[in-house]
Scaffold this motif. Structure first.
Motif, PDB file in Angstrom:
ATOM      1  N   ALA A  69      69.654  70.807  11.661  1.00 33.85           N
ATOM      2  CA  ALA A  69      70.061  69.397  11.632  1.00 33.85           C
ATOM      3  C   ALA A  69      68.924  68.444  11.973  1.00 33.85           C
ATOM      4  CB  ALA A  69      71.219  69.171  12.602  1.00 33.85           C
ATOM      5  N   LEU A  70      67.722  68.962  12.207  1.00 38.38           N
ATOM      6  CA  LEU A  70      66.592  68.083  12.514  1.00 38.38           C
ATOM      7  C   LEU A  70      66.226  67.233  11.293  1.00 38.38           C
ATOM      8  CD1 LEU A  70      64.115  70.294  14.588  1.00 38.38           C
ATOM      9  CD2 LEU A  70      65.337  68.262  15.365  1.00 38.38           C
ATOM     10  N   ARG A  71      65.899  65.998  11.533  1.00 37.50           N
ATOM     11  CA  ARG A  71      65.449  65.089  10.484  1.00 37.50           C
ATOM     12  C   ARG A  71      64.535  64.054  11.120  1.00 37.50           C
ATOM     13  NH1 ARG A  71      70.894  64.816  11.245  1.00 37.50           N
ATOM     14  NH2 ARG A  71      71.731  62.948  12.264  1.00 37.50           N
ATOM     15  N   ARG A  72      64.004  63.177  10.316  1.00 38.60           N
ATOM     16  CA  ARG A  72      63.055  62.195  10.848  1.00 38.60           C
ATOM     17  C   ARG A  72      63.731  61.302  11.881  1.00 38.60           C
ATOM     18  NH1 ARG A  72      61.835  56.974  10.026  1.00 38.60           N
ATOM     19  NH2 ARG A  72      63.349  56.827   8.322  1.00 38.60           N
ATOM     20  N   PRO A  73      63.190  61.257  13.104  1.00 39.17           N
ATOM     21  CA  PRO A  73      63.778  60.386  14.132  1.00 39.17           C
ATOM     22  C   PRO A  73      63.379  58.930  13.894  1.00 39.17           C
ATOM     23  CG  PRO A  73      61.849  61.480  15.007  1.00 39.17           C
ATOM     24  CD  PRO A  73      62.045  62.030  13.618  1.00 39.17           C
ATOM     25  N   PRO A  74      64.113  57.986  14.454  1.00 41.46           N
ATOM     26  CA  PRO A  74      63.755  56.565  14.271  1.00 41.46           C
ATOM     27  C   PRO A  74      62.469  56.172  14.968  1.00 41.46           C
ATOM     28  CG  PRO A  74      65.597  56.799  15.802  1.00 41.46           C
ATOM     29  CD  PRO A  74      65.366  58.150  15.212  1.00 41.46           C
ATOM     30  N   SER A  75      61.896  57.035  15.800  1.00 39.03           N
ATOM     31  CA  SER A  75      60.638  56.712  16.478  1.00 39.03           C
ATOM     32  C   SER A  75      59.419  57.080  15.645  1.00 39.03           C
ATOM     33  CB  SER A  75      60.573  57.441  17.821  1.00 39.03           C
ATOM     34  OG  SER A  75      60.758  58.833  17.649  1.00 39.03           O
TER      35      SER A  75
END
Length: 585
Positions: A69-75
C-alpha cells in the motif's frame, strides 16, 4: 469482511468448541485457569504450533499488504517523468487508487456489517441448509477474487522476476555492477566511487556467476529480450465508439497473474479446497489493506473502535457471528488444520487492523521525506497604498522545497544481490535501496501491539473455551501502541494533522519560521507574490489567448474538411501492445 471477526477453535464436525476440557469438577477461577495455561500448552504442543501458524500468517499478511500500500507521500514531489518511449528499469510512479474512509464510516461500518451478518444468519436458519448459500456466495467470491488474487499473484511474480533480473548486484570483491537494459551491458563501480565502467566480459542480464555468457550472441540477445518483456510495460487498449476509450499500462506478470487467478478460482469452485480457500483469503486481505485507507489517524481510530464495540456485541451477546463463521464455507476466514483440532481467523481481524497499520507505515514514509525538505529564502513583494501612492515592499520568507520521490517498492531482488547479510536491513547500493530502508518506527510499534494482542486473544480463547471477538484485543493493542509512540516521541501533533486527502500535497509553499528555523505559519496561496510572478501571469494570459485563437482556427479547418469528405472512425478496438525493442527505438 468485517462480518467475520472471530477467532475460535473448531472440532472435527466443523462446529465451534465451547468446552475443550474434560474436567467435570467445579469451575476454576480465572487466575487458576491462567496459571495452568503453560502446563496446558506443554500437554497440547500441537495446539501451540497451530496457534503460532495463525499469528505468523496474520502478521505476514499485514506486513506484505502494508508495504504493497506504499505510495508517494505528500511530503515528496513526483519524480521527473521520462520521455515517452524512454528505456530503463524504473518503477511506475502512478498513484494507487484507494478508498479513503471518512469519519462517518465509524458509524456506517458497524451498521452495515451488522445488517449483512444478521441477514446471513436469518437466511441460514430459514433455509436450514447452508449448501445453497455456500454455492451462491462461493460463485460470488470466485468472481470477486479474480482481481484480488490476480493482484497478489502478479506482485509475487514481480518479486520473483526481481530476483532473476535485478538492476544491481555485488561481487565477492565488493565491486558493484549496474545492469543497463538499454545498452545491454553491465557497468562496474568500485566501492566509494560513482564512476561506472563497462565490463565487456559480462554481457547477460543475470547477476553473479550467470553474468558471463558461455553461449552464442543470439542466445544472449534472447536473455535481454526476456528481461525487457518481463520488466517493461505493455499497453492494453480497449475502446467502443461513443462509450469509452481506455489505455491500461501493465506488465507481463500482471497478465500471468490474472490467468493463474482464473484457474485457481475455477478449481476452488469445483473442489472447495481448504488450501485454495486460504489463498483466496490471503488475497482478499492483501487487496483490502491496499485499497482501503483511513486517511487520518483520528478517522482510523474511530472506525476501529466502532467495529470494536460491534465485534464484542456480536460474539458475546448474539449467536450470529459464530454461526455464520462456522456454517459458511466461503473464503471469508482462514482455516488452520491441526492433528486434533482446527482453528479459524476471520479476515476482518486482519484487514481492519491492517489498514490502520498500513497508515502507520505510510506515515513513517511521510516523515522520511518530511525531514529532508529544505527551506529556501525567497523575496516576497507586497503592494500597499500610502497616501494614494502604490508602494511595493519586499520581505524575505522561506519556501518549502520537497525532495523528489523514489519508489521503494520492488527492491527485494536488488537488496538480496547487492547487500551483505549483515547489512540487509540498511542497504545503500542505490538511491532506491536507501529509500526502501526508511525508519519504520510507527509501523513496528503497531505490529508489536498487534502481536501482543493476538497472543492475548489466543490465550483467552484457551482459558474461556469460547470463541473470542479478536477485535476486543486487537483494536486497543494497535491503536494505543501507535498513539503512545507518538506521545513518547513528541509527534502527536504531526499525527493529528497528517492526512492523505490531498490537502498536504502542495508545492512551492511559503512559510514563516522562528529563530530556531521551525515553521510557525504557512502563507496561503492568495497571499504569496514572489518576484517575477506578475510577469508570469501576464505571459500565461497572453498564451491562453493565443491558444484560444489557434483552437478556433483548428475547429474551422476540421469543419471545412468534414463538409468535403466523410471521416471514418473505429467502432470497436481491443489490442495488446508489447514494449518496443531497443533496435526499433
Amino acid at each position: 469482511m468485517a462480518s467475520n471477526n472471530v477467532s475460535a477453535l473448531v472440532g472435527a464436525d466443523g462446529h465451534a468448541i465451547t468446552n475443550t476440557s474434560s474436567n467435570t469438577t467445579s469451575p476454576l477461577t480465572f487466575s487458576e485457569q491462567l496459571s495452568g495455561l503453560p502446563q496446558f500448552l506443554l500437554e497440547n504442543w500441537d495446539l501451540f504450533v497451530l496457534e503460532f501458524r495463525i499469528v505468523f500468517t496474520a502478521l505476514a499478511c499485514i506486513y506484505i499488504g502494508a508495504h504493497g500500500a506504499l505510495r508517494r507521500p505528500p511530503s515528496a514531489v513526483p519524480a521527473k517523468s521520462k520521455k515517452h518511449g524512454a528505456k530503463g528499469n524504473h518503477h511506475d510512479e502512478e498513484e494507487d487508487l484507494v478508498e479513503g474512509l471518512k469519519p462517518s464510516d465509524a458509524i456506517l461500518f458497524p451498521i452495515l456489517a451488522g445488517v449483512v451478518l444478521i441477514g446471513l444468519y436469518k437466511l441460514i436458519k430459514w433455509l436450514e441448509d447452508p449448501d445453497i448459500i455456500n454455492k451462491i456466495l462461493g460463485a460470488y467470491f470466485s468472481v470477486m477474487s479474480l482481481a484480488s488474487l490476480g493482484k497478489l499473484l502478479a506482485d509475487t511474480l514481480h518479486m520473483v522476476t526481481g530476483f532473476i533480473f535485478p538492476n544491481v548486484w555485488r561481487a565477492k570483491d565488493g565491486t558493484l555492477y549496474h545492469i543497463d537494459a538499454e545498452k545491454k551491458g553491465q557497468f562496474r563501480s568500485s566501492p566509494g566511487s560513482d564512476e561506472r565502467v563497462l565490463d565487456g566480459t559480462r554481457n547477460t542480464p543475470f547477476p553473479g556467476y550467470w553474468s558471463k555468457s558461455g553461449g552464442s550472441a543470439r542466445k544472449t540477445d534472447l536473455y535481454w529480450e526476456l528481461r525487457r518483456l518481463f520488466t517493461e510495460h505493455w499497453t492494453i487498449r480497449f475502446s467502443i465508439h461513443g462509450l469509452f476509450n481506455e489505455n491500461l499500462r501493465i506488465k507481463l506478470n500482471d497478465m500471468f497473474g490474472v490467468v493463474l487467478a482464473f484457474g485457481a478460482t475455477v478449481i476452488y469452485y469445483t473442489t472447495k479446497s481448504v488450501l485454495l480457500s486460504n489463498i483466496m483469503g490471503y488475497a482478499f486481505s492483501y487487496a483490502g489493506i491496499i485499497m482501503m485507507s483511513p486517511t487520518t489517524f483520528t478517522t482510523g481510530s474511530a472506525v476501529l473502535f466502532g467495529l470494536f464495540f460491534y465485534d464484542i456485541y456480536m460474539v458475546f451477546y448474539t449467536p450470529y457471528m459464530v454461526t455464520v463463521a462456522t456454517k459458511l464455507d466461503v473464503p471469508i476466514k482462514l482455516v488452520f488444520q491441526g492433528p486434533k483440532k482446527a482453528s479459524m481467523l476471520g479476515l476482518g481481524d486482519i484487514v481492519i487492523p491492517g489498514m490502520f497499520i498500513g497508515l502507520c507505515l505510510r506515515f513513517d514514509h511521510y516523515l522520511y521525506y518530511h525531514r529532508q525538505r529544505k527551506l529556501v529564502p525567497v523575496e516576497l513583494e507586497t503592494e500597499t497604498k500610502v497616501a494614494g501612492q502604490l508602494a511595493v515592499s519586499t520581505e524575505t520568507q522561506r519556501m518549502v522545497v520537497k525532495p523528489e520521490y523514489i519508489n521503494p517498492q520492488g527492491q527485494w531482488g536488488d537488496r538480496w544481490w547487492s547487500t551483505k547479510l549483515t547489512g540487509i536491513l540498511s542497504p545503500s547500493a542505490t538511491p532506491s535501496l536507501k529509500a526502501s530502508a526508511f525508519h519504520k518506527t510507527y509501523f513496528y510499534a503497531a505490529m508489536a501491539g498487534y502481536l501482543l494482542a493476538m497472543v492475548v486473544t489466543l490465550a483467552m480463547l484457551l482459558v474461556f473455551n469460547h470463541a473470542q471477538p479478536a477485535l476486543l484485543y486487537l483494536v486497543p493493542g494497535v491503536v494505543f501502541s501507535v498513539w503512545l509512540t507518538g506521545l513518547v516521541r513528541g509527534e502527536v501533533h504531526d499525527m493529528w494533522v497528517y492526512t492523505e486527502d490531498g490537502s498536504l500535497d502542495g508545492s512551492d509553499t511559503i512559510v514563516e519560521v522562528d529563530e530556531d528555523g521551525n515553521v510557525t505559519k504557512e502563507i496561503k496561496k492568495d497571499e504569496q507574490k514572489t518576484d517575477g510572478e506578475s510577469k508570469d501571469d501576464a505571459k500565461a494570459i497572453e498564451g491562453t489567448k493565443t491558444n484560444d485563437v489557434s483552437e478556433a482556427k483548428g475547429k474551422e479547418a476540421v469543419s471545412s474538411k468534414s463538409t468535403t469528405k466523410a471521416v471514418e472512425h473505429c467502432v470497436f478496438n481491443f489490442s495488446i501492445l508489447a514494449p518496443a525493442s531497443s533496435e526499433a527505438a
